[in-house]
Design a protein around this motif. Structure first.
Motif, PDB file in Angstrom:
ATOM      1  N   SER A  43      -6.770  17.054 -43.629  1.00 20.11           N
ATOM      2  CA  SER A  43      -7.513  17.981 -42.787  1.00 20.11           C
ATOM      3  C   SER A  43      -7.009  19.394 -43.087  1.00 20.11           C
ATOM      4  N   PRO A  44      -7.730  20.421 -42.669  1.00 27.82           N
ATOM      5  CA  PRO A  44      -7.340  21.800 -43.017  1.00 27.82           C
ATOM      6  C   PRO A  44      -5.891  22.156 -42.689  1.00 27.82           C
ATOM      7  N   GLU A  45      -5.343  21.616 -41.616  1.00 30.11           N
ATOM      8  CA  GLU A  45      -3.958  21.940 -41.272  1.00 30.11           C
ATOM      9  C   GLU A  45      -2.938  21.196 -42.124  1.00 30.11           C
ATOM     10  N   ASP A  46      -3.402  20.239 -42.940  1.00 36.53           N
ATOM     11  CA  ASP A  46      -2.499  19.436 -43.773  1.00 36.53           C
ATOM     12  C   ASP A  46      -2.211  20.032 -45.146  1.00 36.53           C
ATOM     13  N   PHE A  47      -2.951  21.062 -45.567  1.00 38.71           N
ATOM     14  CA  PHE A  47      -2.766  21.538 -46.936  1.00 38.71           C
ATOM     15  C   PHE A  47      -2.921  23.047 -47.047  1.00 38.71           C
ATOM     16  N   VAL A  48      -2.524  23.561 -48.203  1.00 41.72           N
ATOM     17  CA  VAL A  48      -2.727  24.970 -48.541  1.00 41.72           C
ATOM     18  C   VAL A  48      -3.439  25.045 -49.891  1.00 41.72           C
ATOM     19  N   ILE A  49      -4.160  26.131 -50.069  1.00 38.10           N
ATOM     20  CA  ILE A  49      -4.803  26.404 -51.357  1.00 38.10           C
ATOM     21  C   ILE A  49      -3.847  27.298 -52.127  1.00 38.10           C
ATOM     22  N   ASP A  50      -3.258  26.755 -53.192  1.00 40.52           N
ATOM     23  CA  ASP A  50      -2.269  27.494 -53.967  1.00 40.52           C
ATOM     24  C   ASP A  50      -2.912  28.463 -54.960  1.00 40.52           C
ATOM     25  N   GLU A  51      -3.993  28.037 -55.593  1.00 39.19           N
ATOM     26  CA  GLU A  51      -4.653  28.858 -56.607  1.00 39.19           C
ATOM     27  C   GLU A  51      -6.156  28.595 -56.558  1.00 39.19           C
ATOM     28  N   VAL A  52      -6.945  29.615 -56.896  1.00 34.85           N
ATOM     29  CA  VAL A  52      -8.398  29.494 -56.948  1.00 34.85           C
ATOM     30  C   VAL A  52      -8.883  30.140 -58.242  1.00 34.85           C
ATOM     31  N   ALA A  93     -20.757  21.361 -48.202  1.00 38.26           N
ATOM     32  CA  ALA A  93     -19.504  21.529 -48.934  1.00 38.26           C
ATOM     33  C   ALA A  93     -19.097  22.992 -48.947  1.00 38.26           C
ATOM     34  N   SER A  94     -20.056  23.890 -49.109  1.00 37.80           N
ATOM     35  CA  SER A  94     -19.743  25.314 -49.112  1.00 37.80           C
ATOM     36  C   SER A  94     -19.175  25.753 -47.773  1.00 37.80           C
ATOM     37  N   LYS A  95     -19.714  25.245 -46.680  1.00 40.45           N
ATOM     38  CA  LYS A  95     -19.191  25.583 -45.370  1.00 40.45           C
ATOM     39  C   LYS A  95     -17.762  25.069 -45.212  1.00 40.45           C
ATOM     40  N   LEU A  96     -17.470  23.893 -45.729  1.00 40.50           N
ATOM     41  CA  LEU A  96     -16.111  23.354 -45.664  1.00 40.50           C
ATOM     42  C   LEU A  96     -15.157  24.239 -46.455  1.00 40.50           C
ATOM     43  N   VAL A  97     -15.537  24.600 -47.675  1.00 36.91           N
ATOM     44  CA  VAL A  97     -14.687  25.466 -48.500  1.00 36.91           C
ATOM     45  C   VAL A  97     -14.491  26.808 -47.817  1.00 36.91           C
ATOM     46  N   GLU A  98     -15.548  27.355 -47.241  1.00 34.71           N
ATOM     47  CA  GLU A  98     -15.439  28.632 -46.523  1.00 34.71           C
ATOM     48  C   GLU A  98     -14.429  28.512 -45.385  1.00 34.71           C
ATOM     49  N   GLN A  99     -14.522  27.439 -44.641  1.00 35.41           N
ATOM     50  CA  GLN A  99     -13.588  27.210 -43.530  1.00 35.41           C
ATOM     51  C   GLN A  99     -12.163  27.052 -44.051  1.00 35.41           C
ATOM     52  N   LEU A 100     -11.987  26.258 -45.098  1.00 38.59           N
ATOM     53  CA  LEU A 100     -10.654  25.985 -45.612  1.00 38.59           C
ATOM     54  C   LEU A 100     -10.037  27.242 -46.205  1.00 38.59           C
ATOM     55  N   THR A 101     -10.828  28.008 -46.932  1.00 38.50           N
ATOM     56  CA  THR A 101     -10.313  29.236 -47.539  1.00 38.50           C
ATOM     57  C   THR A 101      -9.913  30.227 -46.462  1.00 38.50           C
ATOM     58  N   LYS A 102     -10.750  30.351 -45.446  1.00 41.45           N
ATOM     59  CA  LYS A 102     -10.474  31.281 -44.343  1.00 41.45           C
ATOM     60  C   LYS A 102      -9.199  30.881 -43.610  1.00 41.45           C
ATOM     61  N   ASP A 103      -9.025  29.592 -43.387  1.00 40.61           N
ATOM     62  CA  ASP A 103      -7.872  29.101 -42.637  1.00 40.61           C
ATOM     63  C   ASP A 103      -6.558  29.200 -43.409  1.00 40.61           C
ATOM     64  N   HIS A 104      -6.621  29.308 -44.727  1.00 40.81           N
ATOM     65  CA  HIS A 104      -5.399  29.225 -45.530  1.00 40.81           C
ATOM     66  C   HIS A 104      -5.171  30.452 -46.399  1.00 40.81           C
ATOM     67  N   ARG A 105      -5.550  31.628 -45.941  1.00 36.39           N
ATOM     68  CA  ARG A 105      -5.304  32.855 -46.721  1.00 36.39           C
ATOM     69  C   ARG A 105      -3.908  33.331 -46.527  1.00 36.39           C
TER      70      ARG A 105
END
Length: 105
Positions: A43-52, A93-105
């Protein structure tokens, strides 16, 4: 350190060499990422986006992709998510990525 890749496959292959070996997919209905090899859900709180890494197709819109390097310390997972953007992207999927990116900046 962010790198400069020419292609999606070059980015994915290098990330795998650097330890991002899990094949992650987006489960938009459940707002999580799933590791196909182990069925671990992130879930979004379980991970971070290291690189894009964003790749824009010069002639074919189907070549427009985003590669995410994802890590989860508490679930001990490092992996890659590849998602289309532009006209071929999935709205959910785009909405999920948008949410995940926003949550992990």
């Amino acid at each position: 350190m962010i790198r400069d890749y020419e292609t999606v496959s070059e980015a994915v292959n290098d990330l795998k060499k650097r330890g991002y070996t899990a094949d992650l997919s987006m489960e938009a209905e459940r707002d999580c990422l799933v590791c196909s090899g182990s069925a671990v859900e992130l879930s979004p709180e379980d991970f971070v986006i290291d690189e894009v890494y964003r790749f824009e197709g010069m002639t074919d819109p189907g070549d427009e992709m985003i590669v995410y390097a994802i890590s989860s310390a508490n679930k001990q997972v490092k992996g890659v998510v590849v998602n289309a953007f532009g006209i071929y992207s999935s709205y959910r999927a785009s909405k999920l990525v948008e949410q995940l990116t926003k949550d992990h900046r």
